[in-house]
Write a protein that holds these residues in place. Structure first.
Motif, PDB file in Angstrom:
ATOM      1  N   ASP A 138       0.849  -1.194   0.000  1.00  0.00           N
ATOM      2  CA  ASP A 138       0.000   0.000   0.000  1.00  0.00           C
ATOM      3  C   ASP A 138       0.881   1.238   0.000  1.00  0.00           C
ATOM      4  OD1 ASP A 138      -2.894  -1.114   0.653  1.00  0.00           O
ATOM      5  OD2 ASP A 138      -1.496  -2.150   1.999  1.00  0.00           O
ATOM      6  N   THR A 161      -0.287   1.638  -5.121  1.00  0.00           N
ATOM      7  CA  THR A 161      -0.732   0.279  -4.824  1.00  0.00           C
ATOM      8  C   THR A 161      -1.703   0.291  -3.651  1.00  0.00           C
ATOM      9  OG1 THR A 161       1.197  -0.055  -3.379  1.00  0.00           O
ATOM     10  CG2 THR A 161       1.387  -0.792  -5.663  1.00  0.00           C
ATOM     11  N   ALA A 162      -2.579  -0.699  -3.618  1.00  0.00           N
ATOM     12  CA  ALA A 162      -3.518  -0.873  -2.516  1.00  0.00           C
ATOM     13  C   ALA A 162      -3.865  -2.356  -2.419  1.00  0.00           C
ATOM     14  CB  ALA A 162      -4.776  -0.037  -2.720  1.00  0.00           C
ATOM     15  N   ARG A 201      -1.863  -4.768  -4.746  1.00  0.00           N
ATOM     16  CA  ARG A 201      -2.017  -4.712  -6.197  1.00  0.00           C
ATOM     17  C   ARG A 201      -1.790  -3.293  -6.701  1.00  0.00           C
ATOM     18  NH1 ARG A 201      -2.302  -9.663  -8.942  1.00  0.00           N
ATOM     19  NH2 ARG A 201      -3.093 -11.189  -7.443  1.00  0.00           N
ATOM     20  N   GLU A 229      -2.965  -0.152  -8.175  1.00  0.00           N
ATOM     21  CA  GLU A 229      -4.277   0.475  -8.249  1.00  0.00           C
ATOM     22  C   GLU A 229      -4.339   1.507  -9.373  1.00  0.00           C
ATOM     23  OE1 GLU A 229      -7.255   1.798  -4.833  1.00  0.00           O
ATOM     24  OE2 GLU A 229      -5.584   3.225  -5.045  1.00  0.00           O
ATOM     25  N   SER A 230      -3.240   2.269  -9.558  1.00  0.00           N
ATOM     26  CA  SER A 230      -3.238   3.281 -10.617  1.00  0.00           C
ATOM     27  C   SER A 230      -1.809   3.613 -11.018  1.00  0.00           C
ATOM     28  CB  SER A 230      -3.961   4.561 -10.174  1.00  0.00           C
ATOM     29  OG  SER A 230      -3.259   5.190  -9.114  1.00  0.00           O
ATOM     30  N   ALA A 247      -6.405   3.932 -13.984  1.00  0.00           N
ATOM     31  CA  ALA A 247      -6.778   3.345 -12.695  1.00  0.00           C
ATOM     32  C   ALA A 247      -7.536   2.050 -12.914  1.00  0.00           C
ATOM     33  CB  ALA A 247      -7.631   4.323 -11.891  1.00  0.00           C
ATOM     34  N   ASP A 248      -7.309   1.108 -12.018  1.00  0.00           N
ATOM     35  CA  ASP A 248      -8.004  -0.171 -12.072  1.00  0.00           C
ATOM     36  C   ASP A 248      -9.491   0.077 -11.843  1.00  0.00           C
ATOM     37  OD1 ASP A 248      -8.940  -2.734 -11.860  1.00  0.00           O
ATOM     38  OD2 ASP A 248      -7.734  -3.278 -10.107  1.00  0.00           O
ATOM     39  N   ALA A 273     -10.902  -1.411  -8.628  1.00  0.00           N
ATOM     40  CA  ALA A 273     -10.345  -1.036  -7.329  1.00  0.00           C
ATOM     41  C   ALA A 273     -11.430  -0.431  -6.454  1.00  0.00           C
ATOM     42  CB  ALA A 273      -9.209  -0.023  -7.517  1.00  0.00           C
TER      43      ALA A 273
END
Length: 223
Positions: A91, A125-126, A129, A131-132, A217-218, A221
């Motif tokens: 994260d 990451t978050a 994974r 995230e963006s 961005a995912d 998410a």
């Protein structure tokens, strides 16, 4: 007198010795460079330079390698590797600044996004994974200098002519608000290629600098 002559003789050798050491250093450096991936296009990437799925490793060796190759590759979405396997924390956000601008390719679930001449990029990451990914490109002048860049990128980023026209209107309005020296406007986000794509244009008239941050961005998410 004998000691003085010996001292002079010793001192006369010092500059020669230094020059000799410098020459040896150049020779050693040249030999190492001959066997280096910096000049060997055919040498395969090592495990700390490229991930198992072909994406860029986001470690110091990985950034050196992608700078040498001129291409950053990052994946977001369901098929992305865990952040730890890319050299990232589970994260957080990390910003990278290659020595020279690179081309960026961000692969999402249903397609890819492209930007040339990326000066820096930030990966967020978050939950372990990616995230963006934010890709920064800069130019000098006013925001009109960046408009052709956005127009060229529009197809791969899912933006329409109407989206670009709205961005122009927003920038024009922002330029007349406040002191008019620093202002910004956003394009998107829109759903495209299985992700969310957006861009923020920041204008600083005092430094005659225009910055565009392209963001992928995912889409899943937070869901």
């Amino acid at each position: 007198m004998t000691q003085r002559r010996s001292r002079r003789r010793l001192l006369s050798w010092i500059p020669i010795s230094i020059v000799a050491l410098i020459c040896v250093g150049f020779v050693v450096a040249a030999l190492l460079m001959q066997n280096s991936w910096w000049i060997d296009d055919d040498r395969p990437a090592s495990a700390d330079q490229q991930a198992s799925d072909g994406m860029s490793m986001l470690t110091d060796p990985g950034v050196d390698y992608l700078t040498r190759k001129g291409i950053l590759r990052v994946r977001v979405g369901e098929d992305a590797l865990p952040a730890a396997e890319l050299g990232l924390e589970a994260d957080g956000s990390r910003t990278f600044e290659p020595l020279t601008p690179v081309q960026a390719v961000v692969i999402a679930d249903d397609g890819a996004f492209y930007v040339d001449l990326v000066r820096s990029f930030t990966v967020t990451t978050a939950g372990g994974r990616v995230e963006s990914v934010a890709l920064v490109r800069e130019t000098n002048g006013d925001w009109l200098s960046m408009l052709p860049v956005l127009q060229d990128a529009a197809e791969s980023w899912g933006w329409t002519d109407e989206d670009l026209a709205r961005l122009e209107e927003d920038l024009t309005s922002a330029a007349h608000e406040g002191d008019g020296k620093q202002y910004s406007a956003q394009l998107g986000p829109v759903e495209h290629n299985g992700a969310l794509s957006s861009a923020t244009v920041d204008v600083d008239l005092d430094s005659s600098e225009v910055t565009v941050s392209f963001v992928v961005a995912d889409a899943g998410a937070g869901s």
